[in-house]
Design a protein around this motif. Structure first.
Motif, PDB file in Angstrom:
ATOM      1  N   VAL A   1       0.929  -1.240   0.137  1.00 43.00           N
ATOM      2  CA  VAL A   1      -0.025   0.068  -0.061  1.00 43.00           C
ATOM      3  C   VAL A   1       0.890   1.095  -0.054  1.00 43.00           C
ATOM      4  CG1 VAL A   1      -1.936   1.252   1.204  1.00 43.00           C
ATOM      5  CG2 VAL A   1      -1.847  -1.264   1.067  1.00 43.00           C
ATOM      6  N   ILE A   2       0.774   1.988  -0.898  1.00 40.79           N
ATOM      7  CA  ILE A   2       1.611   3.421  -1.076  1.00 40.79           C
ATOM      8  C   ILE A   2       0.495   4.586  -1.072  1.00 40.79           C
ATOM      9  CG2 ILE A   2       3.099   4.546  -2.537  1.00 40.79           C
ATOM     10  CD1 ILE A   2       3.631   2.020  -3.890  1.00 40.79           C
ATOM     11  N   THR A   3       1.128   5.371  -0.158  1.00 38.17           N
ATOM     12  CA  THR A   3       0.161   6.774  -0.110  1.00 38.17           C
ATOM     13  C   THR A   3       1.017   8.009  -0.820  1.00 38.17           C
ATOM     14  OG1 THR A   3      -1.366   6.137   1.752  1.00 38.17           O
ATOM     15  CG2 THR A   3      -1.036   8.519   1.255  1.00 38.17           C
ATOM     16  N   VAL A   4       0.369   8.842  -1.524  1.00 33.40           N
ATOM     17  CA  VAL A   4       1.413   9.725  -2.146  1.00 33.40           C
ATOM     18  C   VAL A   4       0.522  11.091  -1.851  1.00 33.40           C
ATOM     19  CG1 VAL A   4       2.163  10.826  -4.554  1.00 33.40           C
ATOM     20  CG2 VAL A   4       1.730   8.306  -4.269  1.00 33.40           C
ATOM     21  N   THR A   5       1.509  11.855  -1.139  1.00 29.76           N
ATOM     22  CA  THR A   5       1.055  13.255  -0.694  1.00 29.76           C
ATOM     23  C   THR A   5       2.091  14.453  -0.778  1.00 29.76           C
ATOM     24  OG1 THR A   5       0.007  14.203   1.026  1.00 29.76           O
ATOM     25  CG2 THR A   5       1.716  12.972   1.598  1.00 29.76           C
ATOM     26  N   SER A   6       1.942  15.744  -0.500  1.00 33.87           N
ATOM     27  CA  SER A   6       2.594  16.851  -0.367  1.00 33.87           C
ATOM     28  C   SER A   6       2.174  17.883   0.589  1.00 33.87           C
ATOM     29  CB  SER A   6       2.736  17.119  -2.138  1.00 33.87           C
ATOM     30  OG  SER A   6       1.284  17.829  -2.337  1.00 33.87           O
ATOM     31  N   THR A   7       3.225  18.932   0.639  1.00 29.87           N
ATOM     32  CA  THR A   7       2.621  19.777   1.376  1.00 29.87           C
ATOM     33  C   THR A   7       1.643  20.697   0.895  1.00 29.87           C
ATOM     34  OG1 THR A   7       4.690  19.827   2.586  1.00 29.87           O
ATOM     35  CG2 THR A   7       3.508  21.804   2.713  1.00 29.87           C
ATOM     36  N   ARG A   8       1.745  20.993  -0.201  1.00 27.88           N
ATOM     37  CA  ARG A   8       0.613  22.099  -0.913  1.00 27.88           C
ATOM     38  C   ARG A   8       0.302  21.669  -2.252  1.00 27.88           C
ATOM     39  NH1 ARG A   8       5.469  26.759  -0.566  1.00 27.88           N
ATOM     40  NH2 ARG A   8       6.710  26.009  -2.514  1.00 27.88           N
ATOM     41  N   LYS A   9      -0.579  22.093  -2.963  1.00 27.52           N
ATOM     42  CA  LYS A   9      -1.102  21.872  -4.143  1.00 27.52           C
ATOM     43  C   LYS A   9      -0.120  22.167  -5.235  1.00 27.52           C
ATOM     44  CE  LYS A   9      -5.067  22.825  -6.948  1.00 27.52           C
ATOM     45  NZ  LYS A   9      -6.449  23.567  -7.263  1.00 27.52           N
ATOM     46  N   GLY A  10      -0.095  21.371  -6.364  1.00 24.62           N
ATOM     47  CA  GLY A  10       0.796  21.894  -7.338  1.00 24.62           C
ATOM     48  C   GLY A  10       2.188  21.295  -7.435  1.00 24.62           C
ATOM     49  N   GLU A  11       2.441  20.327  -6.440  1.00 27.68           N
ATOM     50  CA  GLU A  11       3.676  19.553  -6.329  1.00 27.68           C
ATOM     51  C   GLU A  11       4.074  18.740  -7.092  1.00 27.68           C
ATOM     52  OE1 GLU A  11       6.303  20.691  -3.735  1.00 27.68           O
ATOM     53  OE2 GLU A  11       5.081  22.223  -4.499  1.00 27.68           O
TER      54      GLU A  11
ATOM     55  N   TYR B   1       6.245  11.514  -0.213  1.00 26.97           N
ATOM     56  CA  TYR B   1       6.174  12.585  -0.135  1.00 26.97           C
ATOM     57  C   TYR B   1       6.862  13.750  -1.109  1.00 26.97           C
ATOM     58  CZ  TYR B   1       4.853  16.586   3.060  1.00 26.97           C
ATOM     59  OH  TYR B   1       4.279  17.864   3.481  1.00 26.97           O
ATOM     60  N   VAL B   2       5.704  14.159  -1.933  1.00 28.22           N
ATOM     61  CA  VAL B   2       6.440  14.740  -3.390  1.00 28.22           C
ATOM     62  C   VAL B   2       6.882  16.236  -3.103  1.00 28.22           C
ATOM     63  CG1 VAL B   2       5.721  15.233  -5.811  1.00 28.22           C
ATOM     64  CG2 VAL B   2       4.812  13.187  -4.428  1.00 28.22           C
ATOM     65  N   VAL B   3       8.010  16.508  -3.501  1.00 28.63           N
ATOM     66  CA  VAL B   3       8.194  17.810  -3.527  1.00 28.63           C
ATOM     67  C   VAL B   3       8.969  18.439  -4.861  1.00 28.63           C
ATOM     68  CG1 VAL B   3      10.225  19.502  -2.276  1.00 28.63           C
ATOM     69  CG2 VAL B   3       9.267  17.745  -1.125  1.00 28.63           C
ATOM     70  N   ARG B   4       8.259  19.462  -5.148  1.00 29.67           N
ATOM     71  CA  ARG B   4       8.817  19.923  -6.559  1.00 29.67           C
ATOM     72  C   ARG B   4       9.873  20.702  -6.650  1.00 29.67           C
ATOM     73  NH1 ARG B   4       7.541  24.647  -9.162  1.00 29.67           N
ATOM     74  NH2 ARG B   4       6.153  25.280  -7.508  1.00 29.67           N
ATOM     75  N   ALA B   5      10.907  20.547  -7.659  1.00 27.38           N
ATOM     76  CA  ALA B   5      12.206  21.397  -7.494  1.00 27.38           C
ATOM     77  C   ALA B   5      11.861  22.742  -7.710  1.00 27.38           C
ATOM     78  CB  ALA B   5      12.685  20.789  -8.636  1.00 27.38           C
ATOM     79  N   GLU B   6      12.526  23.585  -7.046  1.00 23.42           N
ATOM     80  CA  GLU B   6      12.388  25.156  -7.029  1.00 23.42           C
ATOM     81  C   GLU B   6      11.231  25.406  -6.267  1.00 23.42           C
ATOM     82  OE1 GLU B   6      11.873  26.485 -11.312  1.00 23.42           O
ATOM     83  OE2 GLU B   6      13.815  25.620 -11.648  1.00 23.42           O
ATOM     84  N   SER B   7      10.840  24.563  -5.255  1.00 22.43           N
ATOM     85  CA  SER B   7       9.594  25.103  -3.987  1.00 22.43           C
ATOM     86  C   SER B   7      10.788  25.597  -2.874  1.00 22.43           C
ATOM     87  CB  SER B   7       9.179  23.913  -3.972  1.00 22.43           C
ATOM     88  OG  SER B   7       8.393  23.103  -4.815  1.00 22.43           O
ATOM     89  N   GLY B   8      10.053  26.349  -2.101  1.00 19.37           N
ATOM     90  CA  GLY B   8      10.676  26.797  -1.194  1.00 19.37           C
ATOM     91  C   GLY B   8      11.052  25.601  -0.111  1.00 19.37           C
ATOM     92  N   LYS B   9      12.264  25.415   0.347  1.00 19.24           N
ATOM     93  CA  LYS B   9      12.681  24.246   1.007  1.00 19.24           C
ATOM     94  C   LYS B   9      12.467  24.434   2.391  1.00 19.24           C
ATOM     95  CE  LYS B   9      17.160  24.199   2.070  1.00 19.24           C
ATOM     96  NZ  LYS B   9      18.660  23.928   1.959  1.00 19.24           N
ATOM     97  N   ASN B  10      12.572  25.541   3.112  1.00 18.28           N
ATOM     98  CA  ASN B  10      12.222  25.526   4.640  1.00 18.28           C
ATOM     99  C   ASN B  10      10.847  24.938   4.716  1.00 18.28           C
ATOM    100  OD1 ASN B  10      14.674  26.192   5.008  1.00 18.28           O
ATOM    101  ND2 ASN B  10      14.174  28.529   4.930  1.00 18.28           N
ATOM    102  N   GLU B  11       9.996  25.679   4.143  1.00 19.07           N
ATOM    103  CA  GLU B  11       8.444  25.249   4.663  1.00 19.07           C
ATOM    104  C   GLU B  11       8.221  23.857   4.318  1.00 19.07           C
ATOM    105  OE1 GLU B  11       3.999  25.908   2.403  1.00 19.07           O
ATOM    106  OE2 GLU B  11       5.735  27.310   1.775  1.00 19.07           O
ATOM    107  N   LEU B  12       8.724  23.348   3.230  1.00 19.60           N
ATOM    108  CA  LEU B  12       8.428  21.868   2.493  1.00 19.60           C
ATOM    109  C   LEU B  12       9.007  20.570   3.595  1.00 19.60           C
ATOM    110  CD1 LEU B  12       8.596  22.193  -1.204  1.00 19.60           C
ATOM    111  CD2 LEU B  12       6.677  22.313   0.072  1.00 19.60           C
TER     112      LEU B  12
END
Length: 238
Positions: free
Chosen positions: A74-84, A210-221
């Motif tokens: 079972v794999i859950t995919v999420t992120s901090t914010r929309k658009g990642e 936990y998906v993180v998009r490149a060029e996103s703000g590092k500290n928040e994510l």
């Protein structure tokens, strides 16, 4: 001439100020400096109609190497914010596993921005929300796609609120039942920076991406990912 020179100097100073005060994510190493969460893979940006199989084939290989041998996963995919890019990752991961002769089901838990129905050209009828409100059964909600080995459950059409039901044992029952039928259960969730729905599924998953998009703000994510992992005592977060 003086105004031009001052403008150039000020521009350079502002660029350096922004770079050092708002660090961004450009490489996996940028994440690893401040985070205890390991990086399991990276996916480049694709052009329209460009095949993503090779990149996701590498990701699935790393996933299997990090997981103990078992009959289902079972794999859950999420992120901090929309658009990642979590819905893209969940969809392509499901397609790749199905191409590897795994029996896969993709669940659309993101009722705020559902993507599964349109991505696979299926009707958004009986879905996850309807299952939680007992307006249809789990088996009735499963839809076959045009892709061999890949089934989906859409977000559903009911307007009833289900957030309070996701944290109940119903989530555990759904996962347990699907484990008996599929090699891989993949859950696309809303962003955890704003919604709580992903957490119960992350608790019962074998792997959390936990998906993180490149060029996103590092500290928040990074801070939010660490907080979610520690606060809810989540295991196997990558």
């Amino acid at each position: 001439g003086l105004a031009l020179m001052l403008g150039l100097i000020l521009g350079v100073m502002l660029a350096y100020f922004r770079h050092y005060t708002l660090p961004s994510v450009n490489t996996p190493e940028d994440l690893m400096v401040d985070s205890s969460i390991p990086v399991i893979g990276q996916i480049q940006k694709f052009k329209v109609n460009e095949s993503s199989y090779k990149a996701f084939n590498t990701l699935t290989a790393r996933i299997f190497m990090n997981q103990s041998s078992q009959s289902s996963m079972v794999i859950t995919v999420t992120s901090t914010r929309k658009g990642e890019g979590k819905s893209f990752v969940a969809t392509q991961l499901a397609r790749t596993l199905a191409a590897q002769d795994k029996k896969v089901i993709l669940l659309d838990l993101n009722s705020y921005d559902p993507k599964v129905a349109s991505n696979f050209d299926v009707r958004n009828g009986c879905g996850m929300k309807d299952i939680y409100t007992q307006q249809c059964s789990l088996q009735d909600a499963i839809q076959i796609t045009s892709i061999p080995n890949l089934d989906v459950i859409t977000s559903g059409e009911t307007e009833d609120m289900v957030e309070h039901l996701i944290a109940t044992n119903r989530t555990k029952d759904i996962i347990s039942e699907l484990r008996t039928q599929y090699d891989a259960v993949i859950i696309d969730t809303p962003e955890v920076g704003e919604y709580i729905e992903a957490i119960p599924f992350m608790k019962w998953s074998d792997l959390n991406l936990y998906v993180v998009r490149a060029e996103s703000g590092k500290n928040e994510l990074v801070e939010n990912a660490e907080m979610v992992k520690e606060e809810y005592r989540l295991q196997e977060v990558y």
